[in-house]
Design a protein around this motif. Structure first.
Motif, short mmCIF file in Angstrom:
data_model
loop_
_atom_site.label_atom_id
_atom_site.label_comp_id
_atom_site.label_asym_id
_atom_site.label_seq_id
_atom_site.Cartn_x
_atom_site.Cartn_y
_atom_site.Cartn_z
N SER A 219 0.85 -1.20 0.00
CA SER A 219 0.00 0.00 0.00
C SER A 219 0.88 1.24 0.00
N ASN A 220 0.49 2.22 -0.79
CA ASN A 220 1.16 3.52 -0.73
C ASN A 220 0.17 4.52 -0.13
N ALA A 221 -0.17 4.26 1.13
CA ALA A 221 -1.21 5.05 1.81
C ALA A 221 -0.92 6.55 1.87
N ILE A 245 5.66 -3.65 4.23
CA ILE A 245 6.12 -4.66 3.27
C ILE A 245 5.87 -4.12 1.87
N ASN A 246 6.93 -3.77 1.17
CA ASN A 246 6.79 -3.08 -0.10
C ASN A 246 8.15 -3.09 -0.82
N PRO A 247 8.21 -3.55 -2.06
CA PRO A 247 9.50 -3.61 -2.77
C PRO A 247 10.14 -2.24 -2.97
N ILE A 249 10.71 1.76 -1.57
CA ILE A 249 10.61 2.63 -0.40
C ILE A 249 9.75 3.83 -0.78
N GLU A 250 8.55 3.89 -0.22
CA GLU A 250 7.70 5.06 -0.41
C GLU A 250 8.05 6.00 0.74
N ILE A 251 8.56 7.17 0.41
CA ILE A 251 9.12 8.03 1.44
C ILE A 251 8.11 8.36 2.55
N PRO A 282 8.67 -8.55 -5.99
CA PRO A 282 7.25 -8.40 -6.33
C PRO A 282 6.59 -9.76 -6.59
N GLY A 283 5.41 -9.91 -6.06
CA GLY A 283 4.63 -11.14 -6.29
C GLY A 283 4.99 -12.27 -5.35
N SER A 284 5.87 -12.01 -4.37
CA SER A 284 6.36 -13.11 -3.52
C SER A 284 5.80 -13.07 -2.11
N GLY A 651 -0.04 12.56 -8.08
CA GLY A 651 -0.90 13.58 -8.70
C GLY A 651 -1.93 13.00 -9.64
N GLN A 652 -2.45 11.83 -9.34
CA GLN A 652 -3.46 11.28 -10.23
C GLN A 652 -4.51 10.56 -9.40
N HIS A 653 -5.70 10.41 -9.96
CA HIS A 653 -6.66 9.47 -9.37
C HIS A 653 -6.99 8.46 -10.44
N ASN A 654 -6.44 7.29 -10.28
CA ASN A 654 -6.62 6.20 -11.25
C ASN A 654 -6.24 6.67 -12.65
N THR A 655 -7.15 6.52 -13.62
CA THR A 655 -6.74 6.85 -14.99
C THR A 655 -6.71 8.36 -15.24
N1 LIG Z 1 -4.59 9.94 -4.73
C1 LIG Z 1 -5.12 8.80 -5.11
N2 LIG Z 1 -5.79 8.07 -4.22
C2 LIG Z 1 -6.32 6.89 -4.61
C3 LIG Z 1 -6.24 6.43 -5.95
C4 LIG Z 1 -5.49 7.23 -6.87
O1 LIG Z 1 -5.29 6.86 -8.02
N3 LIG Z 1 -4.96 8.39 -6.42
N4 LIG Z 1 -6.84 5.28 -6.34
C5 LIG Z 1 -7.80 4.65 -5.43
C6 LIG Z 1 -7.92 3.22 -5.78
S1 LIG Z 1 -9.12 2.74 -6.88
C7 LIG Z 1 -7.15 2.29 -5.19
S2 LIG Z 1 -7.34 0.66 -5.56
C8 LIG Z 1 -6.18 2.64 -4.14
C9 LIG Z 1 -4.78 2.13 -4.53
O2 LIG Z 1 -3.90 2.32 -3.48
P1 LIG Z 1 -2.49 1.54 -3.45
O3 LIG Z 1 -2.69 0.11 -3.53
O4 LIG Z 1 -1.74 2.12 -2.30
O5 LIG Z 1 -1.84 2.09 -4.83
P2 LIG Z 1 -0.76 1.57 -5.88
O6 LIG Z 1 -0.15 2.73 -6.55
O7 LIG Z 1 -1.38 0.58 -6.75
O8 LIG Z 1 0.43 1.03 -4.99
C10 LIG Z 1 0.51 -0.09 -4.31
C11 LIG Z 1 1.85 -0.28 -3.62
O9 LIG Z 1 2.16 -1.66 -3.77
C12 LIG Z 1 3.57 -1.80 -3.86
N5 LIG Z 1 3.85 -3.12 -4.46
C13 LIG Z 1 4.02 -3.43 -5.77
N6 LIG Z 1 4.23 -4.75 -5.92
C14 LIG Z 1 4.19 -5.31 -4.69
C15 LIG Z 1 4.34 -6.65 -4.20
O10 LIG Z 1 4.53 -7.61 -4.93
N7 LIG Z 1 4.25 -6.84 -2.85
C16 LIG Z 1 4.04 -5.81 -1.99
N8 LIG Z 1 3.96 -6.08 -0.69
N9 LIG Z 1 3.91 -4.52 -2.44
C17 LIG Z 1 3.96 -4.28 -3.76
C18 LIG Z 1 3.98 -0.63 -4.70
O11 LIG Z 1 5.36 -0.35 -4.52
C19 LIG Z 1 3.05 0.48 -4.17
O12 LIG Z 1 3.67 1.18 -3.12
O13 LIG Z 1 -6.07 4.03 -3.94
C20 LIG Z 1 -7.30 4.78 -4.00
N10 LIG Z 1 -6.94 6.13 -3.69
#
Ligand SMILES: Nc1nc2c(c(=O)[nH]1)N[C@H]1C(S)=C(S)[C@@H](COP(=O)(O)OP(=O)(O)OC[C@H]3O[C@@H](n4cnc5c(=O)[nH]c(N)nc54)[C@H](O)[C@@H]3O)O[C@H]1N2
Ligand SMILES: Nc1nc2c(c(=O)[nH]1)N[C@H]1C(S)=C(S)[C@@H](COP(=O)(O)OP(=O)(O)OC[C@H]3O[C@@H](n4cnc5c(=O)[nH]c(N)nc54)[C@H](O)[C@@H]3O)O[C@H]1N2
Ligand code: SF4
Ligand SMILES: [Mo]
Length: 747
Positions: A219-221, A245-247, A249-251, A282-284, A651-655
């Motif tokens: 998660s990149n919360a 747990i993340n491959p 480093i999200e600062i 990733p994926g493990s 700086g994006q929300h999904n697409t």
């Molecule tokens: N500002 C903003 N907010 C959003 C969104 C947006 O686009 N912008 N989208 C919304 C939506 S629909 C969603 S689903 C959420 C998405 O929220 P997140 O899931 O936090 O978003 P992602 O960018 O997909 O990043 C996921 C994280 O997974 C890590 N990661 C990649 N591969 C692996 C792996 O194999 N194992 C582990 N443990 N980590 C891994 C990446 O490094 C990344 O930090 O956010 C929601 N909120």
């Protein structure tokens, strides 16, 4: 493993902080500022993420009644909806070919959709049409053979609209209810449902505040659920631990400067977040979690009494972990035995552990196993079903979970099916049904005539954009219900007719609506008013649109569709047919927002047939490192293969892109590849050099190399642009694509 790292990544030493405050100031002091403040204060749930800030107690209040809880993402989302309407002569001036040249950000900046338009194949332009024509075309298209009609939705609309969508489709006999959650948390829903009998988070916000350890996985919360960071800051303040747990480093996961903690943010540059930071391959994740289980057993930190009383099949899980050798575990996940043991010790010696995760876990070919392996770890440490502990998928779109609750899914719960069959007075078709990937495949095979999209961007959200475009192009009629223009409206054109139907945003509806947060809290959204007014604008509400189309298809059968324009009446039906939602029937009088029944578990009694959690063995993934031959390049060809993760920038929300740069990762624009400097050296690549990135479906040229804190062998790029690169490899149990493990060749 990094202990309390003091790192500075590309000039940023924490997440949040100054760039964020600059953005607030810029927006709220702009000419649009007053309107923005009014909307921020409107009594409705935030548009952006499913953390669910806002509602009846005011726009800045969270589910626990705490204030100061709005983040910049919310400002970004509202500002976009407050843009002026697209002008009346815009589509005469610009042809479809010109519109196809626009970037995601440029599409969004066009303004609000404010009158219905149609693109007829062979024409050069979108053109305005009347609502009467819309209803005729849409109803005609939706009357086709139910097997050949489908919907897609994105979780931004209300519960009421979602309920109507599935009711209209199910009354027709179609189970083709694809949803963005298929691309998102479907693995969580499927995995948790089979383990606990309930597919959502078992942890409420209040419960989270009692935990003393949070394991945050994939998660990149700081970027995507910013107000969750306040909870992590408070947890650290009360002496709790945060394991990341993340491959990559999200600062912001190392240090986060939250406006809710101004002193720490200004004087100390932010609050510490991670106690431990693990960077697996990733994926493990399954291998890492089986390793944690093995170590918990070896350190005698498991709760055998709890397991035998509250779970089933637990011996098989223990046997599997014990029998797995350390070498295989460490080789698969790339984390040493010592690091895993230290992590297991932290988890096993904490009293109340919450396991929270997002897309890094679910967007994998073994996403369901990932979720089950996390659940297994929670259970063997007794962390399922008690206050301050449990499993917590962090949901995406602001009402995506509500869509699932309302029955917008190909996997309808038996209880809802029975209730709807009674309501509709006929058996439902619940067999088969296209989820999002199946829908694209079926369309590509010419099996779909009509597609009704309630929000979203089915084109750009899918892998293999070439296929997505081709598949959508074989569908006779596509209706896009939308607030803002996006890439899909100009690239995802139907074979004959493509309609875009403008609707009010959540805070503009002329009636009350409700939404459900990721923590299972139902919000009541007040009536609002739009800045878009006649004669420039001619919008409807989603509820009005859906009831009118349903009426045109079904007449007054089997329900009075026009009466359903009164959302209070929809809520009564929801109260009767959706388990846990009973209180919604009275919400208009009580104004009582509520937690959905039978979802939050503070006792280890689960809604499974036996009342116990069902545990499943999770096989370790066989991860293959791609070879040159996989990309059709010669043995001595220069370059390097990487496992690419695709995801969101700050700086994006999904697409939808709001700002091109990502300051926190030091990526100045959209066309960057973040990689490890050591890999760069190996491949003879310098930072800022331009490269080509090649996947199994396409390639992107002129991509700038940026070095960052990411595991060796791994790369990161932004979506939706990266969706041109690769074909969909899915987890067949939930249909979710492996967006986080894309083999690419970089040269
Ligand atoms: N500002 C903003 N907010 C959003 C969104 C947006 O686009 N912008 N989208 C919304 C939506 S629909 C969603 S689903 C959420 C998405 O929220 P997140 O899931 O936090 O978003 P992602 O960018 O997909 O990043 C996921 C994280 O997974 C890590 N990661 C990649 N591969 C692996 C792996 O194999 N194992 C582990 N443990 N980590 C891994 C990446 O490094 C990344 O930090 O956010 C929601 N909120
Ligand atoms: N490579 C890669 N691809 C991914 C992902 C990834 O991490 N990597 N993540 C996946 C995930 S988690 C998700 S959820 C999907 C997202 O896929 P979608 O949900 O399909 O896409 P969005 O970009 O969120 O859709 C945005 C559009 O929704 C419309 N909209 C906004 N508000 C409203 C409203 O109130 N009503 C209506 N009717 N329309 C509205 C606007 O027109 C806006 O342009 O993408 C997936 N695709
Ligand atoms: S954390 Fe999510 S719900 Fe809360 S204000 Fe930010 S974007 Fe909105
Ligand atoms: Mo999502």
């Amino acid at each position: 493993m990094i202990n309390k790292p003091e790192i500075e990544q590309n000039g940023q030493s924490s997440g949040g902080g100054i760039p964020l405050l600059q953005y607030w100031a810029e927006k709220t002091l702009s000419p649009q500022g007053l309107q923005l403040w009014q909307t921020l204060n409107h009594k409705s749930a935030c548009l952006a993420c499913a953390w669910g800030t806002g509602g009846q107690k005011g726009g800045f209040v969270n589910e626990n009644g705490e204030s100061l809880q709005r983040c910049m993402k919310s400002v970004e989302a509202i500002s976009a909806e407050l843009l002026p309407p697209i002008s009346r002569d815009f589509f005469q001036a610009y042809c479809i070919e010109q519109l196809q040249q626009l970037s995601s950000q440029e599409c969004d900046r066009l303004g609000r959709w404010s009158y219905p338009v149609i693109y007829r194949a062979g024409s050069a332009h979108y053109e305005r049409i009347s609502w009467e024509e819309v209803y005729e075309i849409a109803a005609h298209a939706l009357r086709k053979n139910p097997e050949r009609v489908a919907s897609y939705s994105s979780g931004r609309s209300s519960n009421e609209a979602a309920y109507l969508l599935q009711l209209m489709m199910r009354a027709k006999g179609s189970n083709n209810l694809a949803d963005c959650s298929d691309l998102c948390h479907a693995a969580s829903t499927v995995g948790l449902k089979q383990v606990f009998g309930s597919g959502t988070s078992m942890v409420s916000l209040e419960s989270l505040q009692h935990s003393d350890c949070v394991v945050l996985i994939g998660s990149n919360a700081p970027a995507n659920h910013p107000r969750l960071m306040n909870e992590l800051i408070k947890l650290r303040e009360r002496g709790g631990k945060v394991i990341i747990i993340n491959p990559q480093i999200e600062i912001g996961l190392v240090k986060f400067a939250s406006p809710a903690f101004p002193i720490k943010s200004l004087l100390r540059g932010g609050s510490d977040i991670s106690t431990l930071y693990l960077q697996p391959i990733p994926g493990s994740d399954v291998a890492l979690f089986v390793g944690l289980q093995k170590s918990l057993i070896e350190q005698n930190l498991i709760k055998t009494e709890y397991l035998s009383a509250q779970t089933e099949n637990w011996q098989a899980i223990l046997n599997y972990a014990q029998a797995m050798d350390w070498e295989t575990i460490s080789n698969t996940c790339g984390i040493s035995q010592e690091e895993i043991e230290a992590t297991a010790y932290l988890i096993g010696t904490s009293e109340r552990v919450v396991f929270a995760w997002a897309m890094g876990v679910t967007q994998q070919t073994n996403g369901v196993d990932n979720v089950c392996s996390i659940a297994n770890t929670a259970l063997i440490t007794g962390n399922g079903g008690k206050l301050g502990a449990g499993t917590m998928p962090i949901r995406g779109h602001s009402n995506v979970q509500g869509f699932g609750s309302m029955g917008v899914t190909v996997r309808l719960r038996k209880e809802i099916q029975a209730a709807l069959e009674e309501l509709l007075g006929k058996p439902l078709n619940v067999s088969g049904g296209y989820d999002t990937r199946a829908l694209i495949t079926a369309a590509d095979e010419g099996k779909v005539d009509t597609l009704f999209c309630l929000g979203g961007n089915i084109y750009a959200a899918n892998p293999d954009l070439t296929q997505a475009k081709r598949a959508l192009g074989k569908i006779e009629t596509i209706c896009y219900v939308a607030t803002k223009p996006n890439l899909g409206h100009f690239h995802g054109l139907g074979q004959k007719n493509t309609l875009v139907l403008p609707v009010f945003a959540r805070f503009e509806n002329p009636h009350r609506t409700t939404t459900e947060s990721g923590n299972n809290f139902v919000r009541l959204n007040d009536v609002g008013k739009s800045h878009l007014q006649a004669p420039d604008a001619d919008l409807v509400s989603e509820v009005e649109l859906l009831t009118e189309i349903a009426y045109r298809i079904h007449g007054d059968e089997p329900v009075n569709w026009r009466k359903l324009q009164d959302t209070q009446y929809i809520r009564q039906l929801i109260g009767k047919t959706i388990p846990g939602y009973e209180k919604i029937a009275e919400i208009d009088t009580t104004k009582q927002e509520f937690i959905i029944g039978d979802r939050i578990f503070t006792e280890p009694k689960f809604p499974t047939p036996t009342g116990k959690a069902q545990m499943f063995v999770t096989p370790l993934p066989q991860l293959k490192t791609p070879t040159k031959a996989d990309f059709g390049v010669g043995e001595d060809a220069p370059g390097i293969s990487l496992i690419l993760g695709t995801g969101r920038s700050y700086g994006q929300h999904n697409t939808v892109v709001y700002r091109p740069e990502d300051k926190y990762r030091g990526m100045p624009h959209r066309h960057c590849l973040l990689m490890n400097q050591i890999d760069g050296k190996k491949a003879g690549l310098a930072e800022h050099q331009r490269v080509t990135v090649k996947g199994d479906a396409g390639q992107l040229e002129n991509i700038e190399v940026i070095f960052g804190s990411i595991r060796e062998g791994v790369g990161f790029m932004f979506y939706p642009e990266a969706n041109i690169l690769f074909k969909a490899k899915i987890d067949p149990r939930c249909g979710t694509p492996a967006y986080k493990r894309v083999p690419v060749w970089v040269y």
